[in-house]
Design an enzyme around this catalytic site. Sequence first.
Site, PDB file in Angstrom:
ATOM      1  N   ASP A 490     -38.022  94.398 -81.170  1.00 30.22           N
ATOM      2  CA  ASP A 490     -38.943  95.102 -80.272  1.00 30.22           C
ATOM      3  C   ASP A 490     -38.591  96.589 -80.192  1.00 30.22           C
ATOM      4  OD1 ASP A 490     -41.038  95.484 -78.532  1.00 30.22           O
ATOM      5  OD2 ASP A 490     -39.973  94.781 -76.766  1.00 30.22           O
ATOM      6  N   MET A 491     -38.297  97.190 -81.337  1.00 29.95           N
ATOM      7  CA  MET A 491     -37.940  98.603 -81.391  1.00 29.95           C
ATOM      8  C   MET A 491     -39.162  99.471 -81.660  1.00 29.95           C
ATOM      9  SD  MET A 491     -34.802  98.918 -80.622  1.00 29.95           S
ATOM     10  CE  MET A 491     -33.383  97.845 -80.385  1.00 29.95           C
TER      11      MET A 491
END
Length: 810
Positions: A490-491
């Site tokens: 989830d970057m």
Amino acid sequence: MTVTSNARPGGLPARLLGILFMLLGLGLLGLGIKLATLGGSLYYLGGGVLLALSGYLLCIRRASGVWVYAFFLVVSTAWAVLEVQFDWWQLVPRLALWFVLGLVLLIPVFRRPLDSRSGGLPLVGSLVIAAVVALVAQFVNYNRLDGDLGRDTAGTESAAPTAADGDWPSYGRTAFGDRYSPLKQIDVNNVKNLEPVWTFRTGDIPGPNDPQETTAENTPLKVNGMLYVCTPHSQVIAVDPDSGKEIWRFDPKLSTQHADSFKGWAHMTCRGVAYHDDATYAGTTTAGQSPATGSAVPVDEQSTPAASSCPRRLFLPTADTRLIAINADTGKVCSDFGDNGQVDLTANMGSFTPGGYYSTSPPAVTRNLVIIGGHVTDNVSTDEPSGVIRAYDVHTGKLVWNWDSGNPDATAPIAADGIYTRNSPNMWSMMAVDEKVGMVYLPMGNQMPDQWGGNRTPASEKYSAGVVALDIATGKVRWNYQFTHHDLWDMDVGGQPTLVDIKTAGGVKPALMASTKQGSIYVLDRTNGQPIYPITETPVPQGAVEGDRTSPTQPVSSINLAAPTLKESDMWGGTPFDQALCRIAFREHRYEGIYTPPSTQGSIVYPGNFGVFDWGGISVDPVRQIAFLNPSYMAFTSKLVPREEIANQPARKSETEGIQPNKGAPYGVILSAFLSPLGLPCQAPAWGYVAGLDLTTGKLVYKHKNGTVRDNSPVPLPLPMGVPSLGGTVTTAGGVAFLSGTLDQYLRAYDVKNGKELWKGRLPAGGQTTPMTYTGKDGRQYVLVYAGGHGSLGTKQGDYVMAFALPEKK
């Protein structure tokens, strides 16, 4: 015959204390055995034995129990110093409880019943040793960088679009997203005199039918002689900038398919509105350039109407998926835009759950276009709405182009019956725009789900988790640069890209700065996407779950604020017991540093989902050539759950509570902050800092822990441990930077050159937003913040818009 005993009568207090020591020792021993089986520290096992033995001896009224305790305290102190040196906040959970119990044992009532060899002197000695260690720790400050920029100008000026000095007409003040104000009435010498001037309450407070993450992340605009405030339920309020009095209010009357209940939604957020003034572009004819020749081209066939009914308009993205044009003068809809003032953003998107798609962030505006993306709820399914970016005529609402990362070359307006590519990477944050070079810059998310990418498409792999530059005129890709390959953490790029001309050894460069969750700040030439400061492909941990893969390397910038890799000794807690539980959890999870792949075992994600930098981005002072930063450090955990086991897990309550179903993927996922049983972070403080980055060298000038636990601890003590912040910073020509996003309820001012805190003002609720500054009609410089709190962070919620200023001259 009389039998005598060396033990003294009246030993109940000693026995009770002994029983307590035995229980604590046995508890520590049990945790120590578990930790030892996982390959962890042996201290807890040995310490548990010593503490339990001391308790047993006290129970039978033997002074040797005091001697054993003194030895235990010395061993504990020595072990603590070997592990963490003289780091005060890391020493506290290791020694504080044992030190207090040692003081209790020193009280005569507990030692008097023991035999004559009281052990008082060794106990005093052990307490003195621990006290000296604590005293030394007061004068040691690890992870702190002290420095001063040492200049008030680098001989450069702002290249951002021109705006009236006293206005704040865009989310980042300008389309460059620099969050820099040329105002200098408030400076480093007088900022200490700031005082509250007025408070306005919007009336929009989270209710029982709202989602947990109902948040006031809004940065108000100041332009056209008014302040424009956006609330979580998509209301827009015009406020007088001098008095805080309401001028007009627009309520879009949100609709839902759930009888006015928004509980199932992931978010209820409005970060802001966008402003467009025809007069700004008077006399201009172009707002784009040909990617092939660089020659000027018109954006579309439309031209600015000669007599628009709304020459000054606001664009409001609503939580029920509309884009509404509002007359900035009156608060009435601009009926010439779209269908009676609004565009339906559900068009061509296909089906989705209410709340599963809408724009939480303000659109970008150019001469003739309003450009908008949208948020897609994380980890629901693999069949979510498209992440398409759409550009509408700013006056008519006609669709001019669309860029769908799943079909990136087809930018002509989609057919009426067409559907954009399902589940393509989305852009939920704020765009930056450079109309001189004709590009709009998109901070991109990734294809759902976040933690499993086994079926991602080549297009989604190319355009996710980076910045994509589109041609304003056509929507065609000019360049793109990816910051996380095959993102499984989830970057997504949360912050608005910041555009600034940087003075480098090779001359002044037109730069784009992208702050990221992983801690790297990527600096690219915004005309072509080439790195200005080096970016290195670095080997990372491998070993994805079955059906997935990992990238062998990840791009790491030379400007990198990522925290060092966690160790077991970094585990923290309020007591030795929850610290030991955190150590056990650390050992039970998979963790090999940043980019440890998700696993069914459970993996530690550090930096976590909120990242080192999130949607607050960064601010820059283009004159001094410094960026003011607020990095945060919080670890999370992720655990992949095979599809057949999902039904046995607690249902999803939010994006970090319960099972995230990932329908269509072989795994669901459980996400949570990495916390101790007491609800404290498992990794040691500090958790939040302010920092200054010299743009001319790419080096940090200073980094100081920031904020207190006053509003997050059972007892409201303002302990300066350094807390996370969610929201952005502002810099000013007066040399002052402002930040309100810390977990304690303060708006703070800092010297931008050295990071020194100069002032703080108490807020009535959490300030998880980005403040702004402007000049009122009275000529005073104001600093404004929306204090509304944040549901997911647990800060106090409210509906306060507060203005601060220097005292009026009499």
